[in-house]
Design an enzyme around this catalytic site. Structure first.
Site, PDB file in Angstrom:
ATOM      1  N   GLU A   1       0.876  -1.174   0.000  1.00 26.13           N
ATOM      2  CA  GLU A   1       0.000   0.000   0.000  1.00 26.13           C
ATOM      3  C   GLU A   1       0.907   1.216   0.000  1.00 26.13           C
ATOM      4  O   GLU A   1       1.624   1.467   0.965  1.00 26.13           O
ATOM      5  CB  GLU A   1      -0.907  -0.024   1.230  1.00 26.13           C
ATOM      6  CG  GLU A   1      -2.261   0.626   1.017  1.00 26.13           C
ATOM      7  CD  GLU A   1      -2.156   2.128   0.741  1.00 26.13           C
ATOM      8  OE1 GLU A   1      -2.787   2.617  -0.230  1.00 26.13           O
ATOM      9  OE2 GLU A   1      -1.441   2.801   1.496  1.00 26.13           O
TER      10      GLU A   1
ATOM     11  N   CYS B   1       4.591  -2.198  -8.563  1.00 28.31           N
ATOM     12  CA  CYS B   1       3.256  -1.769  -8.144  1.00 28.31           C
ATOM     13  C   CYS B   1       3.355  -0.537  -7.230  1.00 28.31           C
ATOM     14  O   CYS B   1       3.637   0.557  -7.701  1.00 28.31           O
ATOM     15  CB  CYS B   1       2.497  -2.916  -7.494  1.00 28.31           C
ATOM     16  SG  CYS B   1       0.716  -2.645  -7.398  1.00 28.31           S
TER      17      CYS B   1
ATOM     18  N   HIS C   1       3.311  -7.630 -10.526  1.00 29.24           N
ATOM     19  CA  HIS C   1       4.032  -8.305  -9.445  1.00 29.24           C
ATOM     20  C   HIS C   1       4.761  -9.547  -9.949  1.00 29.24           C
ATOM     21  O   HIS C   1       4.236 -10.662  -9.843  1.00 29.24           O
ATOM     22  CB  HIS C   1       3.048  -8.733  -8.355  1.00 29.24           C
ATOM     23  CG  HIS C   1       2.422  -7.620  -7.594  1.00 29.24           C
ATOM     24  ND1 HIS C   1       2.946  -7.132  -6.412  1.00 29.24           N
ATOM     25  CD2 HIS C   1       1.300  -6.905  -7.839  1.00 29.24           C
ATOM     26  CE1 HIS C   1       2.172  -6.168  -5.962  1.00 29.24           C
ATOM     27  NE2 HIS C   1       1.170  -6.003  -6.806  1.00 29.24           N
TER      28      HIS C   1
ATOM     29  N   GLU D   1       7.089 -11.061  -8.486  1.00 22.85           N
ATOM     30  CA  GLU D   1       7.437 -11.886  -7.327  1.00 22.85           C
ATOM     31  C   GLU D   1       6.314 -12.842  -6.924  1.00 22.85           C
ATOM     32  O   GLU D   1       6.542 -13.754  -6.110  1.00 22.85           O
ATOM     33  CB  GLU D   1       7.811 -10.984  -6.138  1.00 22.85           C
ATOM     34  CG  GLU D   1       6.667 -10.311  -5.416  1.00 22.85           C
ATOM     35  CD  GLU D   1       6.072  -9.103  -6.133  1.00 22.85           C
ATOM     36  OE1 GLU D   1       5.183  -8.458  -5.553  1.00 22.85           O
ATOM     37  OE2 GLU D   1       6.495  -8.818  -7.269  1.00 22.85           O
TER      38      GLU D   1
END
Length: 278
Positions: free
Chosen positions: A60, A92, A254, A256
């Site tokens: 976030e 992100c 993402h 990962e």
């Protein structure tokens, strides 16, 4: 040995560390002469100072920014990225923090690190339930190979940002077939005394068919003779979801969260090469 940090204040830092270790093992198996990598979680300015490169994970972005400020990391991060010019990758939320401007921020805005002369749109695709996975063409993964086109990458988009606007007239695309539309030029607005890096913004990947102009095209669907609605052809190359400017690399998605370590391998190999040259 290169020390690679992962900002571990919030978000997917553990997943990045796992992918980086797998990528390092792959590289060292292929090239045993490379000195190797050490990986550390970064939560303090002292830990950041040990690093030769840094990953800022998804999470976030407002929370990451707030905790970084409370931890005394915000200004050291700006120095790391924009003055020391050490390799930094944001995914992100990390891409948001590495941008000079962000739209759709929470009331009062948020502090940014900066480094990429772009404006991003937060949560571009909607809420968490509208997350998706799609096969994405990433030409840069083929750039250093034997000319064979890389297989599509399984890109995971979770409340993902996209690049709304490029804030410099210095633009390039890694794929000469990719359409580039020169955007309106605006002044960078990231806070703090450190100025943004200058240089060419390289567009490394776009998500086709989701260009902003396509929403307007769909809304302006024309009525055909047969009584059926037909939208005009899609325009533009799509939304920018991966880019690089100097030492700063950003992805909207993402890597990962997949079992595919190719982007982590690519990034670590670039760090290893640059250290050998220096």
């Amino acid at each position: 040995m290169a020390t690679i940090g992962v900002l571990a204040l919030q978000g997917g830092f553990a997943e990045h560390l796992s992918s980086l270790r797998k990528a390092a093992a792959h590289i060292l198996k292929q090239s045993p002469s490379i000195p190797g990598f050490d990986f550390v979680e970064v939560r303090t300015p002292e830990q950041l100072a040990r690093c030769d490169a840094l990953v800022i994970p998804g999470g976030e972005s407002t929370t990451l920014s707030l905790v970084a400020a409370q931890s005394g990391l915000l200004e050291p991060l700006r120095e790391f990225v924009k003055v020391s010019k050490r390799p930094t990758w944001g995914t992100c939320a990390g891409l948001i923090l590495l941008s000079e401007q962000a739209s759709a921020t929470k009331r009062g805005g948020q502090e940014l690190i900066g480094g990429l002369d772009v404006k991003v749109h937060r949560n571009h695709f909607g809420r968490q339930i509208e997350s998706f996975v799609t096969d994405l063409e990433l030409p840069f993964l083929s750039q250093d190979g034997d000319g064979i086109k890389a297989a599509p990458f399984p890109a995971v988009f979770i409340r993902a940002p996209v690049v709304d606007q490029v804030l410099t007239d210095e633009m390039a695309s890694i794929d000469d077939k990719m359409e580039i539309t020169t955007p309106e030029i605006a002044a960078p607005l990231s806070k703090g005394p450190v100025q943004a890096l200058k240089g060419k913004v390289e567009i490394l990947a776009t998500l086709p068919g989701r260009h902003a102009s396509n929403k307007k095209a769909a809304a302006a669907a024309v009525l055909t003779v047969g009584g059926m609605h037909q939208a005009p052809p899609l325009k533009g190359a799509g939304d920018i979801v991966a880019l690089r400017q100097g030492n700063v690399f950003g992805t909207s998605f993402h890597p990962e969260l997949t079992g595919d370590i190719r982007i982590h391998v690519w990034w670590l190999e670039h760090i290893a090469r640059s250290r050998q040259l220096n």
